[in-house]
Scaffold this active site. Structure first.
Site, mmCIF file in Angstrom:
data_model
loop_
_atom_site.group_PDB
_atom_site.id
_atom_site.type_symbol
_atom_site.label_atom_id
_atom_site.label_comp_id
_atom_site.label_asym_id
_atom_site.label_seq_id
_atom_site.Cartn_x
_atom_site.Cartn_y
_atom_site.Cartn_z
ATOM 1 N N ASN A 1 35.597 35.313 37.131
ATOM 2 C CA ASN A 1 36.137 35.768 38.665
ATOM 3 C C ASN A 1 36.612 34.723 38.838
ATOM 4 O O ASN A 1 36.528 33.064 37.916
ATOM 5 C CB ASN A 1 35.694 36.110 40.050
ATOM 6 C CG ASN A 1 35.372 37.564 40.005
ATOM 7 O OD1 ASN A 1 36.303 38.607 39.638
ATOM 8 N ND2 ASN A 1 33.868 37.964 39.976
ATOM 9 N N GLY B 1 40.258 46.772 38.379
ATOM 10 C CA GLY B 1 40.958 47.771 38.132
ATOM 11 C C GLY B 1 42.001 47.338 37.965
ATOM 12 O O GLY B 1 43.324 47.630 37.197
ATOM 13 N N ASN B 2 42.970 46.747 38.637
ATOM 14 C CA ASN B 2 43.928 45.891 38.676
ATOM 15 C C ASN B 2 44.210 45.209 37.740
ATOM 16 O O ASN B 2 45.233 45.181 36.138
ATOM 17 C CB ASN B 2 43.745 45.461 39.980
ATOM 18 C CG ASN B 2 44.408 45.731 40.702
ATOM 19 O OD1 ASN B 2 45.102 46.831 41.102
ATOM 20 N ND2 ASN B 2 44.170 45.135 42.035
ATOM 21 N N HIS C 1 31.059 48.489 45.280
ATOM 22 C CA HIS C 1 31.480 48.530 46.637
ATOM 23 C C HIS C 1 30.999 49.053 48.280
ATOM 24 O O HIS C 1 30.121 50.215 48.277
ATOM 25 C CB HIS C 1 32.812 49.719 46.627
ATOM 26 C CG HIS C 1 33.532 49.136 45.631
ATOM 27 N ND1 HIS C 1 34.607 48.056 45.591
ATOM 28 C CD2 HIS C 1 32.994 49.330 44.305
ATOM 29 C CE1 HIS C 1 35.052 47.891 44.243
ATOM 30 N NE2 HIS C 1 34.113 48.634 43.121
ATOM 31 N N ASN D 1 31.666 44.392 46.591
ATOM 32 C CA ASN D 1 33.109 44.307 47.083
ATOM 33 C C ASN D 1 33.207 44.756 48.599
ATOM 34 O O ASN D 1 32.187 46.052 49.189
ATOM 35 C CB ASN D 1 33.840 44.682 45.834
ATOM 36 C CG ASN D 1 34.066 44.477 45.140
ATOM 37 O OD1 ASN D 1 34.440 43.426 44.927
ATOM 38 N ND2 ASN D 1 33.233 44.674 43.808
ATOM 39 N N CYS E 1 42.958 45.682 45.088
ATOM 40 C CA CYS E 1 41.459 45.798 44.039
ATOM 41 C C CYS E 1 41.703 47.937 43.680
ATOM 42 O O CYS E 1 41.666 48.295 44.990
ATOM 43 C CB CYS E 1 39.847 46.023 45.107
ATOM 44 S SG CYS E 1 38.934 46.302 44.473
ATOM 45 N N THR F 1 39.508 49.309 41.738
ATOM 46 C CA THR F 1 38.185 49.729 41.897
ATOM 47 C C THR F 1 38.090 49.770 43.778
ATOM 48 O O THR F 1 37.390 50.924 43.455
ATOM 49 C CB THR F 1 37.369 48.769 40.892
ATOM 50 O OG1 THR F 1 36.972 47.546 41.399
ATOM 51 C CG2 THR F 1 37.512 49.086 39.780
ATOM 52 N N GLY F 2 38.659 48.737 43.766
ATOM 53 C CA GLY F 2 38.180 49.490 46.060
ATOM 54 C C GLY F 2 39.037 50.699 46.377
ATOM 55 O O GLY F 2 38.441 51.520 46.773
#
Length: 280
Positions: free
Chosen positions: A66, A76-77, A165, A196, A223, A225-226
């Site tokens: 990160n 995910g992105n 999340h 997150n 995001c 995964t978000g």
């Protein structure tokens, strides 16, 4: 030694991609990643992603640092960008589907003919110990439970997509002071590995708006995964359909939570912006 890189983004969630296929360890350190991600003194990105050799019968391994130097389990992105990056590296030998080893397990992105990337994100994890969170007993689910953050009581649902999340539904997502509230969620003692946090405004049962504070990156334009976790939470509390479009500041992701298999599928774009070379 100079290191070649490519810059990609998925709905504005941007990454520095490095061809790391010659080594099983990233060629730069987390501290160097922080410098590279700086938007004033570096290349500028939400993270640095490495394409490493595959493990356990996978095509490649994904590692990511990160912008704060921490290492998430998955992105995910980012994994859509990695799939496009690998296809660009392979050229005429490129496949349309890859099995990628991540710290969240094996993830399988598929490059579609329309330029979108569809990703099998696996099965969401819902038990408190799996997320992890202390908002419920270890073997129970944290669904629509209260938490005190920023002198306010929020109702939240917790989901793991291989990374943690915390999702909360609000009347007006644009009114949320992300820069103030986000860090307080991320570092709340209820989340021992930080979290997150997704703030969701339901427009229709099949269309929601989302803003996100990402663990280790802060405010981002998208995001993946978000978005997956948000739809799972929406289904669990009766606010969303299993197939729901998620509008983020950077664009729209199509999310489907398959009823029979329980797997989550995310479809969205990934685009190369430019290439360059990191000098010593």
């Amino acid at each position: 030694m100079p290191i070649e890189f490519a810059k990609y983004h998925g709905l504005g969630n941007d990454f520095i991609l490095i061809d790391n296929r010659h080594s099983s360890e990233p060629v730069i350190t987390p501290e160097q990643a922080v410098d590279l991600c700086d938007r004033h003194f570096g290349i500028g990105a939400d993270g640095v992603i490495f394409a490493l050799p595959g493990q356990n019968d996978t095509d490649y391994t994904m590692r990511i640092f990160n912008s704060d130097g921490s290492e998430p389990e998955m992105c995910g992105n980012g994994i859509r960008c990695l799939a496009k990056f690998i296809a660009d590296l392979e050229g005429s030998e490129a496949k349309t589907q890859y099995r990628l080893h991540t710290l969240a397990g094996v993830i399988t992105p598929e490059l579609r003919s329309d330029g979108q990337v569809k990703v099998d994100m696996g099965v969401p994890r819902l038990l408190a110990a799996e997320i992890p969170t202390t908002l419920a007993a270890a073997d129970a689910k944290a669904i629509d439970v209260p938490i005190e953050v920023a002198d306010k009581s929020w109702s939240v649902t917790c989901v793991s997509m291989g990374n943690p999340h915390c999702i909360t539904f609000v009347d007006d997502v644009s009114a949320v002071a992300l820069e103030t509230v986000g860090p307080q969620f991320e570092h709340n003692k209820a989340f021992p590995q930080r979290t997150n946090t997704e703030f969701i405004e339901v427009v229709r049962s099949d269309y929601v708006k989302m803003r996100v504070w990402e663990r280790g990156a802060g405010v981002t334009l998208a995001c993946g995964t978000g978005a997956c976790a948000a739809v799972v939470a929406g289904v669990l509390v009766g606010k969303c359909d299993r197939a729901t479009a998620v509008e983020l500041p950077g664009g729209v992701l199509e999310i489907e939570w398959a009823e029979v298999s329980g797997r989550i599928y995310m479809t969205g774009p990934a685009q190369r912006v430019f290439t360059g070379c990191i000098s010593d």
